[in-house]
Design a protein around this motif. Sequence first.
Motif, mmCIF file in Angstrom:
data_model
loop_
_atom_site.group_PDB
_atom_site.id
_atom_site.type_symbol
_atom_site.label_atom_id
_atom_site.label_comp_id
_atom_site.label_asym_id
_atom_site.label_seq_id
_atom_site.Cartn_x
_atom_site.Cartn_y
_atom_site.Cartn_z
ATOM 1 N N THR A 12 1.219 -1.115 -0.204
ATOM 2 C CA THR A 12 -0.192 -0.375 0.175
ATOM 3 C C THR A 12 1.113 1.030 -0.164
ATOM 4 N N SER A 13 0.457 2.111 -0.974
ATOM 5 C CA SER A 13 1.431 3.641 -0.338
ATOM 6 C C SER A 13 1.418 4.148 0.867
ATOM 7 N N MET A 14 2.282 4.730 1.155
ATOM 8 C CA MET A 14 2.682 5.573 2.103
ATOM 9 C C MET A 14 1.658 6.806 3.063
ATOM 10 N N GLU A 15 1.205 6.952 1.199
ATOM 11 C CA GLU A 15 0.437 8.244 1.247
ATOM 12 C C GLU A 15 -0.988 7.668 1.614
ATOM 13 N N GLU A 16 -1.007 7.090 0.898
ATOM 14 C CA GLU A 16 -2.939 6.642 0.909
ATOM 15 C C GLU A 16 -2.838 6.047 2.160
ATOM 16 N N ASP A 17 -2.123 5.631 3.146
ATOM 17 C CA ASP A 17 -2.630 4.155 3.986
ATOM 18 C C ASP A 17 -1.878 3.727 5.055
ATOM 19 N N PHE A 18 -0.557 5.075 5.656
ATOM 20 C CA PHE A 18 0.804 4.683 6.373
ATOM 21 C C PHE A 18 0.825 3.980 6.740
ATOM 22 N N ALA A 19 -0.075 3.496 7.782
ATOM 23 C CA ALA A 19 -0.005 2.284 9.179
ATOM 24 C C ALA A 19 -0.148 0.831 8.487
ATOM 25 N N GLN A 20 -1.154 0.910 6.798
ATOM 26 C CA GLN A 20 -1.219 -0.746 6.179
ATOM 27 C C GLN A 20 -0.037 -1.156 5.318
ATOM 28 N N TRP A 21 0.553 0.057 5.114
ATOM 29 C CA TRP A 21 1.883 0.666 4.581
ATOM 30 C C TRP A 21 3.439 0.028 5.006
ATOM 31 N N TYR A 22 3.247 0.393 5.979
ATOM 32 C CA TYR A 22 4.088 -0.245 7.709
ATOM 33 C C TYR A 22 3.839 -1.916 7.541
ATOM 34 N N THR A 23 2.815 -2.586 7.821
ATOM 35 C CA THR A 23 2.661 -3.661 8.048
ATOM 36 C C THR A 23 2.610 -4.887 7.061
ATOM 37 N N ASP A 24 2.838 -3.789 5.630
ATOM 38 C CA ASP A 24 2.956 -4.454 4.424
ATOM 39 C C ASP A 24 4.685 -4.497 4.331
ATOM 40 N N VAL A 25 5.018 -3.461 4.352
ATOM 41 C CA VAL A 25 6.859 -3.729 4.257
ATOM 42 C C VAL A 25 7.100 -4.438 5.149
ATOM 43 N N VAL A 26 6.496 -4.572 6.673
ATOM 44 C CA VAL A 26 7.104 -5.563 7.272
ATOM 45 C C VAL A 26 6.792 -6.967 7.038
ATOM 46 N N ARG A 27 5.844 -7.420 6.579
ATOM 47 C CA ARG A 27 5.437 -9.020 5.914
ATOM 48 C C ARG A 27 6.668 -9.521 4.899
ATOM 49 N N LYS A 28 5.947 -7.782 3.281
ATOM 50 C CA LYS A 28 6.895 -8.503 1.899
ATOM 51 C C LYS A 28 8.213 -8.726 2.124
ATOM 52 N N ALA A 29 9.560 -8.126 3.582
ATOM 53 C CA ALA A 29 10.148 -8.075 3.406
ATOM 54 C C ALA A 29 10.786 -9.600 4.812
ATOM 55 N N GLU A 30 9.884 -9.686 4.980
ATOM 56 C CA GLU A 30 9.948 -10.941 5.867
ATOM 57 C C GLU A 30 10.748 -10.403 6.696
ATOM 58 N N LEU A 31 10.111 -9.871 7.999
ATOM 59 C CA LEU A 31 11.032 -9.363 8.860
ATOM 60 C C LEU A 31 10.616 -10.163 9.986
ATOM 61 N N CYS A 32 8.989 -9.937 10.455
ATOM 62 C CA CYS A 32 8.711 -11.041 11.420
ATOM 63 C C CYS A 32 7.527 -11.129 10.331
ATOM 64 N N ASP A 33 6.588 -12.064 11.869
ATOM 65 C CA ASP A 33 4.628 -12.882 11.763
ATOM 66 C C ASP A 33 4.493 -13.130 12.547
ATOM 67 N N TYR A 34 2.942 -12.985 12.692
ATOM 68 C CA TYR A 34 3.043 -12.710 13.691
ATOM 69 C C TYR A 34 2.736 -14.723 14.788
ATOM 70 N N ALA A 35 2.735 -14.291 15.536
ATOM 71 C CA ALA A 35 2.465 -15.133 16.851
ATOM 72 C C ALA A 35 1.397 -15.551 17.641
ATOM 73 N N SER A 36 1.105 -17.703 17.335
ATOM 74 C CA SER A 36 0.301 -17.660 18.565
ATOM 75 C C SER A 36 -0.079 -17.346 19.776
ATOM 76 N N VAL A 37 0.422 -16.324 20.417
ATOM 77 C CA VAL A 37 0.203 -15.715 21.164
ATOM 78 C C VAL A 37 -0.047 -14.237 21.084
ATOM 79 N N LYS A 38 -1.226 -14.240 20.810
ATOM 80 C CA LYS A 38 -1.555 -12.728 20.553
ATOM 81 C C LYS A 38 -0.805 -11.893 21.255
#
Length: 479
Positions: A12-38
């Motif tokens: 997502t473009s950072m100008e469109e939705d910065f929070a979603q852009w951040y999540t997308d980058v973290v996910r696509k760059a494979e920096l971390c993933d969600y755990a079974s503990v919320k």
Amino acid sequence: MAKDKKMVESITSMEEDFAQWYTDVVRKAELCDYASVKGCMVIKPAGYALWENIQKELDRRFKETGVENVYMPLFIPESLLEKEKDHVEGFAPEVAWVTHGGLEPLAERLCVRPTSETLFCDFYSKDVQSHRDLPKLYNQWCSVVRWEKTTRPFLRSREFLWQEGHTAHATAEEAQERTIMMLNVYADFCEEFLAIPVIKGQKTEKEKFAGAEATYTIESLMHDGKALQSGTSHNFGDGFAKAFGIQYTARDNTLQYVHQTSWGMTTRMIGAIIMVHGDDSGLVLPPLVAPTQVMVVPIRQDAEGVLDQAVELMNTLKAAGIRAKIDDTDKSPGWKFAEQEMRGIPIRVEIGPKDLEAGQCVLVRRDTREKQTVTFTELADTCGALLTTIQKDMYDRARKHRDEHIWDARDYAEFCDIADNKPGFIRAMWCGEEACENKIKEETTVTSRCMPFEQERLSETCVCCGKPAKKLVYWGKAY
């Protein structure tokens, strides 16, 4: 080519939705993933490699000031946690408790450490006897647990990695000197190593660490104009020492209480790197912290000699002390380029059959996408110099962005207008009353970030209530 662009188009473009852009980058760059503990995260190799470089450099800087590493237990007995009243009240809402050992209920609940002041104090009360035992300059690398209600990868999670320094000194002056020294270590680290400019200052009474006499902070500005507390250093005075009975025999044979400090920096700095330097194609990593500084990409690697030459170039770079790798996968060149951009690798080296014939290769900067052609023999020296240039340029751009998003407000109407319409730091005078802090937060969602060491007088009255002003404060919406 459409397939090659798929990776970037999914961000997502950072100008469109910065929070979603951040999540997308973290996910696509494979920096971390969600755990079974919320609220917890799995830090993947790419993310942990960043933390390793942060840890290595910080550890080196700590040790240059005389600090030694230790390790304290994960669990804190409830009775120990309750010895310092302000401290326990400050952390009570975030504490996770262990109530059973195996199948048997525990005689006393154990807190999973949210921070380790009480553990260090308990240790110091037994280990410090004489002025000859001081100072104690200790740090530990560990994880802590804080039961946050709202979480976001790296920025705020229920378990995170950090370092926490805990020192004990004979005098108040020594403790204050160490408190500011470590704040300066953090500031220099952020600016020199992460290319993130910071503002140094003191937290207000409302925002200081629970149980501290004074808390000092470095504040950085993210691309979206929100502030991020990037490191803190606390002067505890002798409050914890009195609560835990940490005394020493002075040179004149009198019993004295020690004076303590604490200071910490966490994996949230990975989030800061993303939000200060990233763009719509993904990460942009400062060369000093980048796990891979140069990626060699052979083009048409099936052609005779191309792959061999690419390997030789990588080895040449490594011999020059540059962290280099080769992408010799069977993916298309366009996909490889997009992937290396997503991962933020500072320099890409392209070599194909025509380059091989000419004895040259193409360098591409991640931060500006500028290209240049160099001979094989020039490669190592050129990359070394270019990495230095990229590091400096990234800091300069971040500082320019920060400075362009600092606004001065001299009355409350102006303050509210800036808070609503201009992302960034707001500089405004303050009377020192918590009531004004609370009003500003409630009506604008803006909080005090710090009272900068470099004080100015923008006006003579508080921006909120109009009473005589005492301090210039940096305010901002924050993560």
